[in-house]
Structure formats: C-alpha cells, structure tokens
Design a protein around this motif. Structure first.
Motif, PDB file in Angstrom:
ATOM      1  N   LEU A 257      30.860  -2.346 -11.009  1.00  0.00           N
ATOM      2  CA  LEU A 257      29.952  -3.122 -11.853  1.00  0.00           C
ATOM      3  C   LEU A 257      29.589  -2.369 -13.128  1.00  0.00           C
ATOM      4  N   LEU A 258      29.636  -1.057 -13.058  1.00  0.00           N
ATOM      5  CA  LEU A 258      29.246  -0.229 -14.187  1.00  0.00           C
ATOM      6  C   LEU A 258      30.251  -0.310 -15.330  1.00  0.00           C
ATOM      7  N   ILE A 259      31.519  -0.349 -15.026  1.00  0.00           N
ATOM      8  CA  ILE A 259      32.539  -0.370 -16.078  1.00  0.00           C
ATOM      9  C   ILE A 259      32.420  -1.621 -16.955  1.00  0.00           C
ATOM     10  N   PRO A 260      32.311  -2.836 -16.406  1.00  0.00           N
ATOM     11  CA  PRO A 260      32.114  -3.995 -17.290  1.00  0.00           C
ATOM     12  C   PRO A 260      30.783  -3.947 -18.046  1.00  0.00           C
ATOM     13  N   PHE A 261      29.746  -3.409 -17.415  1.00  0.00           N
ATOM     14  CA  PHE A 261      28.445  -3.278 -18.076  1.00  0.00           C
ATOM     15  C   PHE A 261      28.572  -2.388 -19.306  1.00  0.00           C
ATOM     16  N   ALA A 262      29.228  -1.243 -19.155  1.00  0.00           N
ATOM     17  CA  ALA A 262      29.412  -0.329 -20.278  1.00  0.00           C
ATOM     18  C   ALA A 262      30.372  -0.912 -21.314  1.00  0.00           C
ATOM     19  N   ALA A 263      31.331  -1.707 -20.878  1.00  0.00           N
ATOM     20  CA  ALA A 263      32.253  -2.337 -21.833  1.00  0.00           C
ATOM     21  C   ALA A 263      31.513  -3.321 -22.732  1.00  0.00           C
ATOM     22  N   VAL A 264      30.569  -4.053 -22.173  1.00  0.00           N
ATOM     23  CA  VAL A 264      29.753  -4.967 -22.993  1.00  0.00           C
ATOM     24  C   VAL A 264      28.947  -4.158 -24.005  1.00  0.00           C
ATOM     25  N   GLY A 265      28.397  -3.028 -23.581  1.00  0.00           N
ATOM     26  CA  GLY A 265      27.672  -2.164 -24.506  1.00  0.00           C
ATOM     27  C   GLY A 265      28.565  -1.630 -25.612  1.00  0.00           C
ATOM     28  N   ALA A 266      29.814  -1.307 -25.285  1.00  0.00           N
ATOM     29  CA  ALA A 266      30.756  -0.831 -26.289  1.00  0.00           C
ATOM     30  C   ALA A 266      31.107  -1.930 -27.292  1.00  0.00           C
ATOM     31  N   VAL A 267      31.221  -3.157 -26.818  1.00  0.00           N
ATOM     32  CA  VAL A 267      31.496  -4.281 -27.721  1.00  0.00           C
ATOM     33  C   VAL A 267      30.312  -4.510 -28.654  1.00  0.00           C
ATOM     34  N   ILE A 268      29.112  -4.430 -28.125  1.00  0.00           N
ATOM     35  CA  ILE A 268      27.915  -4.572 -28.964  1.00  0.00           C
ATOM     36  C   ILE A 268      27.879  -3.463 -30.013  1.00  0.00           C
ATOM     37  N   ALA A 269      28.232  -2.249 -29.615  1.00  0.00           N
ATOM     38  CA  ALA A 269      28.266  -1.138 -30.562  1.00  0.00           C
ATOM     39  C   ALA A 269      29.328  -1.351 -31.642  1.00  0.00           C
ATOM     40  N   ALA A 270      30.490  -1.847 -31.241  1.00  0.00           N
ATOM     41  CA  ALA A 270      31.551  -2.102 -32.222  1.00  0.00           C
ATOM     42  C   ALA A 270      31.125  -3.170 -33.227  1.00  0.00           C
ATOM     43  N   ILE A 271      30.456  -4.195 -32.751  1.00  0.00           N
ATOM     44  CA  ILE A 271      29.941  -5.222 -33.658  1.00  0.00           C
ATOM     45  C   ILE A 271      28.902  -4.616 -34.587  1.00  0.00           C
ATOM     46  N   GLY A 272      28.059  -3.739 -34.045  1.00  0.00           N
ATOM     47  CA  GLY A 272      27.058  -3.072 -34.867  1.00  0.00           C
ATOM     48  C   GLY A 272      27.680  -2.190 -35.937  1.00  0.00           C
ATOM     49  N   ILE A 273      28.787  -1.540 -35.613  1.00  0.00           N
ATOM     50  CA  ILE A 273      29.467  -0.700 -36.598  1.00  0.00           C
ATOM     51  C   ILE A 273      30.108  -1.558 -37.683  1.00  0.00           C
ATOM     52  N   LEU A 274      30.699  -2.660 -37.291  1.00  0.00           N
ATOM     53  CA  LEU A 274      31.402  -3.496 -38.258  1.00  0.00           C
ATOM     54  C   LEU A 274      30.479  -4.228 -39.222  1.00  0.00           C
ATOM     55  N   PHE A 275      29.329  -4.660 -38.733  1.00  0.00           N
ATOM     56  CA  PHE A 275      28.502  -5.551 -39.542  1.00  0.00           C
ATOM     57  C   PHE A 275      27.207  -4.929 -40.055  1.00  0.00           C
ATOM     58  N   THR A 276      27.129  -3.618 -40.099  1.00  0.00           N
ATOM     59  CA  THR A 276      25.958  -2.979 -40.691  1.00  0.00           C
ATOM     60  C   THR A 276      26.378  -2.105 -41.857  1.00  0.00           C
ATOM     61  N   ARG A 277      25.404  -1.768 -42.669  1.00  0.00           N
ATOM     62  CA  ARG A 277      25.699  -0.905 -43.806  1.00  0.00           C
ATOM     63  C   ARG A 277      26.030   0.504 -43.332  1.00  0.00           C
ATOM     64  N   ARG A 278      26.727   1.218 -44.157  1.00  0.00           N
ATOM     65  CA  ARG A 278      27.218   2.534 -43.807  1.00  0.00           C
ATOM     66  C   ARG A 278      26.099   3.508 -43.437  1.00  0.00           C
ATOM     67  N   GLU A 279      24.938   3.369 -44.047  1.00  0.00           N
ATOM     68  CA  GLU A 279      23.833   4.287 -43.783  1.00  0.00           C
ATOM     69  C   GLU A 279      23.195   4.063 -42.417  1.00  0.00           C
ATOM     70  N   HIS A 280      23.377   2.892 -41.834  1.00  0.00           N
ATOM     71  CA  HIS A 280      22.674   2.525 -40.609  1.00  0.00           C
ATOM     72  C   HIS A 280      23.608   2.422 -39.395  1.00  0.00           C
ATOM     73  N   ARG A 281      24.722   3.096 -39.429  1.00  0.00           N
ATOM     74  CA  ARG A 281      25.689   2.998 -38.329  1.00  0.00           C
ATOM     75  C   ARG A 281      25.534   4.077 -37.269  1.00  0.00           C
ATOM     76  N   GLY A 282      24.626   5.013 -37.442  1.00  0.00           N
ATOM     77  CA  GLY A 282      24.507   6.152 -36.534  1.00  0.00           C
ATOM     78  C   GLY A 282      24.192   5.761 -35.105  1.00  0.00           C
ATOM     79  N   ARG A 283      23.240   4.859 -34.936  1.00  0.00           N
ATOM     80  CA  ARG A 283      22.872   4.443 -33.572  1.00  0.00           C
ATOM     81  C   ARG A 283      24.007   3.693 -32.900  1.00  0.00           C
ATOM     82  N   ALA A 284      24.698   2.857 -33.656  1.00  0.00           N
ATOM     83  CA  ALA A 284      25.817   2.108 -33.082  1.00  0.00           C
ATOM     84  C   ALA A 284      26.945   3.060 -32.676  1.00  0.00           C
ATOM     85  N   LYS A 285      27.197   4.073 -33.494  1.00  0.00           N
ATOM     86  CA  LYS A 285      28.227   5.054 -33.138  1.00  0.00           C
ATOM     87  C   LYS A 285      27.832   5.833 -31.893  1.00  0.00           C
TER      88      LYS A 285
END
Length: 82
Positions: free
Chosen positions: A30-58
């Motif tokens: 159950l943990l692997i799909p849970f973390a995969a969803v978190g990784a997808v959210i992070a990838a979306i955060g990296i793609l759609f935020t300004r360069r200065e605000h990507r630290g938390r998503a990374k």
C-alpha cells in the motif's frame, strides 16, 4: 503543491519506518502507490510553479522517491509477504 508533496513525503517516510518491522512489511504494497501519488503531486508542483518556489516540491519528490525505492527493496527481500 510543493507543501502538499513535502507533507505527503514525510507521512510516507514515517509509514515506511513502521513498515520495516518484519510482521508489518506487507503494508509496503500500500505504501508504494501512496508514495507514487506523492511523487506525481511533486512533479506537477515542479512543472507548474515558478523557479524560485520549487524547493518544497523537489524535496517532496526526493522523499517519495526514496520511500518507493526502499519499500520495493524491502518487498523483494521478504518475498513480497513479510
């Protein structure tokens, strides 16, 4: 998105520490799909935020990636059950 992915990664990391206990290792399934969803959210955060605000998503992407790798290794060591 960055804060959500970071918090998601922290929760996944805490869950992973719990899943390292031999009898509770099956929760890695159950943990692997849970973390995969978190990784997808992070990838979306990296793609759609300004360069200065990507630290938390990374950071969230790195945390979730570590959890996925460790959980997969743990499952392979236990034969997928333990």
């Amino acid at each position: 998105m960055g804060l959500i992915s970071l918090l998601w990664g922290i929760v996944a990391l805490l869950w992973m520490v719990l899943a390292l206990v031999p009898v509770i290792g099956i929760t890695n399934w159950l943990l692997i799909p849970f973390a995969a969803v978190g990784a997808v959210i992070a990838a979306i955060g990296i793609l759609f935020t300004r360069r200065e605000h990507r630290g938390r998503a990374k950071a969230g992407l790195i945390l979730n990636g570590i959890v996925i790798v460790v959980a997969a290794i743990r499952l392979s060591m236990g034969g997928g059950l333990i």
